[in-house]
Design a protein around this motif. Sequence first.
Motif, PDB file in Angstrom:
ATOM      1  N   VAL A 108      52.986  43.279  32.220  1.00  0.00           N
ATOM      2  CA  VAL A 108      54.146  42.555  31.719  1.00  0.00           C
ATOM      3  C   VAL A 108      53.935  42.037  30.285  1.00  0.00           C
ATOM      4  N   LYS A 109      52.682  41.765  29.933  1.00  0.00           N
ATOM      5  CA  LYS A 109      52.438  41.013  28.690  1.00  0.00           C
ATOM      6  C   LYS A 109      52.104  41.955  27.526  1.00  0.00           C
ATOM      7  N   TRP A 110      50.863  41.908  27.067  1.00  0.00           N
ATOM      8  CA  TRP A 110      50.460  42.606  25.845  1.00  0.00           C
ATOM      9  C   TRP A 110      50.643  44.112  25.928  1.00  0.00           C
ATOM     10  N   ILE A 128      41.903  32.695  28.998  1.00  0.00           N
ATOM     11  CA  ILE A 128      42.599  31.680  29.795  1.00  0.00           C
ATOM     12  C   ILE A 128      44.087  31.658  29.416  1.00  0.00           C
ATOM     13  N   PHE A 129      44.956  31.766  30.423  1.00  0.00           N
ATOM     14  CA  PHE A 129      46.394  31.932  30.152  1.00  0.00           C
ATOM     15  C   PHE A 129      46.996  30.739  29.425  1.00  0.00           C
ATOM     16  N   ARG A 130      46.462  29.508  29.685  1.00  0.00           N
ATOM     17  CA  ARG A 130      47.142  28.341  29.130  1.00  0.00           C
ATOM     18  C   ARG A 130      46.586  27.906  27.774  1.00  0.00           C
ATOM     19  N   PRO A 167      51.369  46.583  42.764  1.00  0.00           N
ATOM     20  CA  PRO A 167      52.528  45.921  42.144  1.00  0.00           C
ATOM     21  C   PRO A 167      52.169  44.745  41.238  1.00  0.00           C
ATOM     22  N   ASN A 168      51.092  44.021  41.547  1.00  0.00           N
ATOM     23  CA  ASN A 168      50.778  42.840  40.731  1.00  0.00           C
ATOM     24  C   ASN A 168      49.327  42.389  40.921  1.00  0.00           C
ATOM     25  N   VAL A 169      48.915  41.399  40.144  1.00  0.00           N
ATOM     26  CA  VAL A 169      47.536  40.903  40.195  1.00  0.00           C
ATOM     27  C   VAL A 169      47.246  40.229  41.531  1.00  0.00           C
ATOM     28  N   SER A 170      48.234  39.505  42.063  1.00  0.00           N
ATOM     29  CA  SER A 170      47.985  38.766  43.302  1.00  0.00           C
ATOM     30  C   SER A 170      47.552  39.724  44.416  1.00  0.00           C
ATOM     31  N   VAL A 171      48.181  40.895  44.489  1.00  0.00           N
ATOM     32  CA  VAL A 171      47.786  41.890  45.495  1.00  0.00           C
ATOM     33  C   VAL A 171      46.365  42.392  45.192  1.00  0.00           C
ATOM     34  N   ALA A 213      36.975  39.893  36.996  1.00  0.00           N
ATOM     35  CA  ALA A 213      37.598  39.283  35.820  1.00  0.00           C
ATOM     36  C   ALA A 213      39.082  39.627  35.828  1.00  0.00           C
ATOM     37  N   ASP A 214      39.920  38.610  35.689  1.00  0.00           N
ATOM     38  CA  ASP A 214      41.348  38.838  35.486  1.00  0.00           C
ATOM     39  C   ASP A 214      41.523  39.053  33.987  1.00  0.00           C
ATOM     40  N   ILE A 215      41.853  40.293  33.632  1.00  0.00           N
ATOM     41  CA  ILE A 215      41.908  40.634  32.199  1.00  0.00           C
ATOM     42  C   ILE A 215      43.357  40.744  31.705  1.00  0.00           C
ATOM     43  N   TYR A 216      44.260  40.129  32.454  1.00  0.00           N
ATOM     44  CA  TYR A 216      45.692  40.229  32.117  1.00  0.00           C
ATOM     45  C   TYR A 216      45.961  39.752  30.686  1.00  0.00           C
ATOM     46  N   GLN A 217      45.315  38.642  30.291  1.00  0.00           N
ATOM     47  CA  GLN A 217      45.617  38.063  28.968  1.00  0.00           C
ATOM     48  C   GLN A 217      44.747  38.643  27.853  1.00  0.00           C
ATOM     49  N   SER A 218      43.901  39.630  28.180  1.00  0.00           N
ATOM     50  CA  SER A 218      43.128  40.257  27.104  1.00  0.00           C
ATOM     51  C   SER A 218      43.535  41.723  26.916  1.00  0.00           C
ATOM     52  N   VAL A 268      36.786  34.890  37.447  1.00  0.00           N
ATOM     53  CA  VAL A 268      37.141  34.234  36.179  1.00  0.00           C
ATOM     54  C   VAL A 268      38.248  35.010  35.477  1.00  0.00           C
ATOM     55  N   SER A 269      38.903  34.343  34.541  1.00  0.00           N
ATOM     56  CA  SER A 269      39.834  35.032  33.646  1.00  0.00           C
ATOM     57  C   SER A 269      39.098  35.349  32.353  1.00  0.00           C
ATOM     58  N   HIS A 270      39.354  36.520  31.790  1.00  0.00           N
ATOM     59  CA  HIS A 270      38.723  36.843  30.499  1.00  0.00           C
ATOM     60  C   HIS A 270      39.274  35.911  29.416  1.00  0.00           C
ATOM     61  N   ASN A 285      41.511  29.276  35.842  1.00  0.00           N
ATOM     62  CA  ASN A 285      41.839  30.629  36.295  1.00  0.00           C
ATOM     63  C   ASN A 285      43.333  30.660  36.603  1.00  0.00           C
ATOM     64  N   PHE A 286      43.953  31.842  36.648  1.00  0.00           N
ATOM     65  CA  PHE A 286      45.384  31.880  36.926  1.00  0.00           C
ATOM     66  C   PHE A 286      45.642  31.349  38.345  1.00  0.00           C
ATOM     67  N   PRO A 287      46.652  30.473  38.529  1.00  0.00           N
ATOM     68  CA  PRO A 287      46.858  29.821  39.830  1.00  0.00           C
ATOM     69  C   PRO A 287      46.890  30.772  41.022  1.00  0.00           C
ATOM     70  N   SER A 288      47.529  31.934  40.910  1.00  0.00           N
ATOM     71  CA  SER A 288      47.532  32.899  42.028  1.00  0.00           C
ATOM     72  C   SER A 288      46.114  33.122  42.558  1.00  0.00           C
ATOM     73  N   ASN A 289      45.200  33.347  41.624  1.00  0.00           N
ATOM     74  CA  ASN A 289      43.828  33.671  42.029  1.00  0.00           C
ATOM     75  C   ASN A 289      43.223  32.496  42.794  1.00  0.00           C
TER      76      ASN A 289
HETATM   77  C1  LIG Z   1      45.807  35.706  33.689  1.00  0.00           C
HETATM   78  C2  LIG Z   1      46.990  36.021  34.563  1.00  0.00           C
HETATM   79  N1  LIG Z   1      46.807  36.521  35.791  1.00  0.00           N
HETATM   80  C3  LIG Z   1      47.842  36.825  36.594  1.00  0.00           C
HETATM   81  C4  LIG Z   1      49.147  36.626  36.180  1.00  0.00           C
HETATM   82  C5  LIG Z   1      50.304  37.008  37.069  1.00  0.00           C
HETATM   83  O1  LIG Z   1      49.934  37.568  38.276  1.00  0.00           O
HETATM   84  P1  LIG Z   1      50.915  38.528  39.107  1.00  0.00           P
HETATM   85  O2  LIG Z   1      50.765  39.894  38.539  1.00  0.00           O
HETATM   86  O3  LIG Z   1      50.393  38.429  40.510  1.00  0.00           O
HETATM   87  O4  LIG Z   1      52.301  37.998  38.982  1.00  0.00           O
HETATM   88  C6  LIG Z   1      49.373  36.098  34.889  1.00  0.00           C
HETATM   89  C7  LIG Z   1      50.723  35.855  34.335  1.00  0.00           C
HETATM   90  O5  LIG Z   1      51.754  35.793  34.882  1.00  0.00           O
HETATM   91  C8  LIG Z   1      48.275  35.784  34.075  1.00  0.00           C
HETATM   92  O6  LIG Z   1      48.448  35.272  32.844  1.00  0.00           O
END
Ligand SMILES: Cc1ncc(COP(=O)(O)O)c(C=O)c1O
Length: 393
Positions: A211-213, A160-162, A81-85, A185-190, A156-158, A109-113
């Motif tokens: 959700v994003k790109w 950085i979200f911010r 369902p999501n990255v946190s899982v 690597a959290d590649i959500y933002q790439s 690491v994040s590929h 890194n993304f706060p969840s991680n």
């Molecule tokens: C780099 C990154 N990781 C994770 C998430 C979100 O994680 P999750 O899928 O657990 O909501 C985001 C954005 O919401 C993100 O930008």
Amino acid sequence: MDELLEWRKEFPILDNTVYMISHSLGAMPRRTRDRLQEYTDMWSTRGIRAWEEGWWMMATTVGDMIGKIIGAGEGEVVMHPNVSVCQSVITSCLDFTGKRNKIVTESFNFPSNLYIHHAMERTGVRVVTVPSDDGITVPLERLLAAIDEETRLVSVSHVIFRSSFIQNLKAITARAHEVGALVVADIYQSAGTVPLNVREIGLDFATGGSVKWLCGGPGAGYLYVRRDLWPSLEPRLTGWLAHKDPFAFAAGPIEYVDDIYRFLNGTPNIPGMYAAMSGYEIVGEVGVEKIRQKSIGQTTRLIEIAEDAGFGVNCPKAASERGGTVVIDVPHGQQVTKELLRRDFLVDYRPGAGIRVAPHFYSKDEELELTVREIRTILETKAYEQHSAALAH
Ligand SMILES: Cc1ncc(COP(=O)(O)O)c(C=O)c1O
């Protein structure tokens, strides 16, 4: 002539907004509605047979669509369902009881991680967090130096979200492997805007969402695990679908299946995956190389326009270090963002960073000018002030 603008008709929201928020919520493809209709038709007409006719396999059939975008092989990506899982599944595979008990990560890194890593401190993990000096980048040399023989996992994040900073995953992975550590690597933002190939980089794990790109909406996260590691990894965060023979409903400890389903747990989010597929199809068809080329042109131009208007920019100036987002630092950023949203300019705000503005392959060049002009107008006319009182509550 920008041929990618042909895609605009596939995204209804582009007709009535200036859509600069694809780093946060990519626009919904028109055909997503049909896919969701397909899901309800399947449920209502096929009933229980729907599982055997596709639903059980979707965790990897849909995962393969992501795999094509990120360079994974067939059957090497499983949907969650999501990255946190996904991140929790990864840490649950690893043993932190011995001397090799460090997780090396970065404050950006993304706060969840980070929350997940710190929660692991209860089981003996030592978290080593490399800070940013400038509020934009993560110092590579310091990150590499923090990775040592006591490191179990580098996280690491590929991108950085911010701040949109692109990290050097090849160097990080090489260093980690040199000392026997694994890398996630959290590649959500790439994924979907910066080309990457998880196998070429040599990553052990990658996580991301849709959700994003990728324009896939919520509920469709994905986990890549390097194939040769599978036999040695047994997630404690598990469930019946990770069992060799789930339909035997055997009691007792789990016997993990050999394939990527060993990293799954319970029933996957079927409607979330139906919703996500159209975005993957379109991004795959456009091609991430083409998306990146356009993104570099537009983000470079956006920085120029923002600087000409006298605004600061809190993201890398060098295109090679910058993902798809530009972060514009303006006074009263949070209130200005609220007013922009009211005026159908869709952006977001991150404290300590600024207004995040992200064109995607469907954005028009003129929308860059329009966005910065609107920010200026809001500031000059003090139209942001109406939101100050609301924010005070
Ligand atoms: C780099 C990154 N990781 C994770 C998430 C979100 O994680 P999750 O899928 O657990 O909501 C985001 C954005 O919401 C993100 O930008």
